[in-house]
Design a protein around this motif. Sequence first.
Motif, PDB file in Angstrom:
ATOM      1  N   PRO A 120       0.307   8.057   5.419  1.00 28.07           N
ATOM      2  CA  PRO A 120       1.050   7.557   4.255  1.00 28.07           C
ATOM      3  C   PRO A 120       0.740   6.101   3.899  1.00 28.07           C
ATOM      4  N   ALA A 121       0.056   5.383   4.779  1.00 30.30           N
ATOM      5  CA  ALA A 121      -0.288   3.983   4.529  1.00 30.30           C
ATOM      6  C   ALA A 121      -1.745   3.807   4.095  1.00 30.30           C
ATOM      7  N   PHE A 122      -2.405   4.888   3.700  1.00 28.52           N
ATOM      8  CA  PHE A 122      -3.813   4.814   3.305  1.00 28.52           C
ATOM      9  C   PHE A 122      -3.906   4.395   1.845  1.00 28.52           C
TER      10      PHE A 122
ATOM     11  N   ILE B 149       3.433   3.072  -1.358  1.00 27.39           N
ATOM     12  CA  ILE B 149       2.330   2.437  -0.629  1.00 27.39           C
ATOM     13  C   ILE B 149       2.606   0.955  -0.429  1.00 27.39           C
ATOM     14  N   VAL B 150       3.260   0.311  -1.385  1.00 22.00           N
ATOM     15  CA  VAL B 150       3.639  -1.094  -1.206  1.00 22.00           C
ATOM     16  C   VAL B 150       4.672  -1.212  -0.094  1.00 22.00           C
ATOM     17  N   ALA B 151       5.582  -0.258  -0.006  1.00 19.33           N
ATOM     18  CA  ALA B 151       6.570  -0.271   1.082  1.00 19.33           C
ATOM     19  C   ALA B 151       5.889  -0.080   2.440  1.00 19.33           C
ATOM     20  N   GLU B 152       4.874   0.780   2.479  1.00 19.66           N
ATOM     21  CA  GLU B 152       4.135   1.032   3.724  1.00 19.66           C
ATOM     22  C   GLU B 152       3.254  -0.149   4.109  1.00 19.66           C
ATOM     23  N   ARG B 153       2.623  -0.763   3.104  1.00 18.00           N
ATOM     24  CA  ARG B 153       1.658  -1.848   3.336  1.00 18.00           C
ATOM     25  C   ARG B 153       1.985  -3.040   2.433  1.00 18.00           C
ATOM     26  N   PRO B 154       3.096  -3.729   2.686  1.00 23.20           N
ATOM     27  CA  PRO B 154       3.541  -4.780   1.767  1.00 23.20           C
ATOM     28  C   PRO B 154       2.577  -5.951   1.626  1.00 23.20           C
ATOM     29  N   GLU B 155       1.697  -6.150   2.585  1.00 26.04           N
ATOM     30  CA  GLU B 155       0.768  -7.279   2.501  1.00 26.04           C
ATOM     31  C   GLU B 155      -0.637  -6.863   2.067  1.00 26.04           C
ATOM     32  N   ASP B 156      -0.778  -5.648   1.593  1.00 25.90           N
ATOM     33  CA  ASP B 156      -2.082  -5.195   1.122  1.00 25.90           C
ATOM     34  C   ASP B 156      -2.258  -5.604  -0.337  1.00 25.90           C
TER      35      ASP B 156
ATOM     36  N   LEU C 210       0.167  -1.807  -8.305  1.00 27.27           N
ATOM     37  CA  LEU C 210       1.537  -1.777  -8.810  1.00 27.27           C
ATOM     38  C   LEU C 210       1.704  -2.782  -9.945  1.00 27.27           C
ATOM     39  N   GLY C 211       1.091  -3.939  -9.820  1.00 23.12           N
ATOM     40  CA  GLY C 211       1.145  -4.928 -10.893  1.00 23.12           C
ATOM     41  C   GLY C 211       0.542  -4.404 -12.179  1.00 23.12           C
TER      42      GLY C 211
ATOM     43  N   ASP D 141       5.041 -10.903 -10.732  1.00 27.25           N
ATOM     44  CA  ASP D 141       5.430 -11.080  -9.327  1.00 27.25           C
ATOM     45  C   ASP D 141       4.497 -10.296  -8.405  1.00 27.25           C
ATOM     46  N   GLU D 142       4.180  -9.060  -8.769  1.00 30.13           N
ATOM     47  CA  GLU D 142       3.268  -8.258  -7.939  1.00 30.13           C
ATOM     48  C   GLU D 142       1.859  -8.837  -7.943  1.00 30.13           C
ATOM     49  N   LEU D 143       1.397  -9.305  -9.101  1.00 36.33           N
ATOM     50  CA  LEU D 143       0.065  -9.892  -9.173  1.00 36.33           C
ATOM     51  C   LEU D 143      -0.001 -11.200  -8.394  1.00 36.33           C
ATOM     52  N   ARG D 144       1.093 -11.959  -8.398  1.00 45.02           N
ATOM     53  CA  ARG D 144       1.158 -13.183  -7.589  1.00 45.02           C
ATOM     54  C   ARG D 144       1.032 -12.830  -6.103  1.00 45.02           C
ATOM     55  N   ARG D 145       1.773 -11.828  -5.696  1.00 48.58           N
ATOM     56  CA  ARG D 145       1.704 -11.411  -4.289  1.00 48.58           C
ATOM     57  C   ARG D 145       0.309 -10.898  -3.923  1.00 48.58           C
ATOM     58  N   ALA D 146      -0.310 -10.167  -4.839  1.00 51.60           N
ATOM     59  CA  ALA D 146      -1.682  -9.695  -4.585  1.00 51.60           C
ATOM     60  C   ALA D 146      -2.597 -10.889  -4.372  1.00 51.60           C
ATOM     61  N   ALA D 147      -2.438 -11.927  -5.191  1.00 53.62           N
ATOM     62  CA  ALA D 147      -3.276 -13.128  -5.048  1.00 53.62           C
ATOM     63  C   ALA D 147      -2.983 -13.851  -3.741  1.00 53.62           C
ATOM     64  N   GLU D 148      -1.714 -13.908  -3.354  1.00 48.26           N
ATOM     65  CA  GLU D 148      -1.345 -14.572  -2.094  1.00 48.26           C
ATOM     66  C   GLU D 148      -1.929 -13.837  -0.893  1.00 48.26           C
TER      67      GLU D 148
END
Length: 192
Positions: free
Chosen positions: A42-44, A71-78, A85-86, A100-107
């Motif tokens: 489920p985290a793939f 998938i974001v819940a499974e892999r929040p730092e991916d 999602l963004g 917010d999601e795109l910011r996190r993706a960049a981080e």
Amino acid sequence: RAAQESNPDRPESHYNIGILEVSLRRFKQAEDAFHRALEIDPAFVPAAVNLANLLQSTGRDAEGEPILRAIVAERPEDPSARLALGFWLTRTGQREAALDELRRAAEYGTAAPRFGYVYAVALADSGDTAEAMRVLEETLERFPYDRDSLIALAVYEQQAGNLAAAREHAALLLELEPNDASIRDFVNQLGR
């Protein structure tokens, strides 16, 4: 296909079959393969992202949201999961949540320039060009020759009236891609 089917316990095998089915325009089989990959793991992230993209391309974009949120819940730092999602949130008009999601993706995605670039373009599109330029400068500190980031920063600098900075980025672009006519034209437009 036979090579992938020989490893039925691996999510990668089902994911690869899904990609093959998409290329053959057999979308139901591709969807089944991506679902099978996610049943195994489920985290793939690649299977979830490609499944959501497939649903979008077949007119079922709304069905992608729960897949992307899971998938974001499974892999929040991916960063790839956050980016997907963004994009989904952007398509559905949820600009604040998308940023917010795109910011996190960049981080989380500091190992690749694409995540910073996409976030910067979204910032600029939302009217925050100054922050977009800051993000691009930060991205270029890590990836000084990233074409997309250099182009975007040069354009935003030009729009902000910072012609010297725009020329500097454009000159580097021209040095990297001396045969690109569009870059030559942009450099000429800025003056030397």
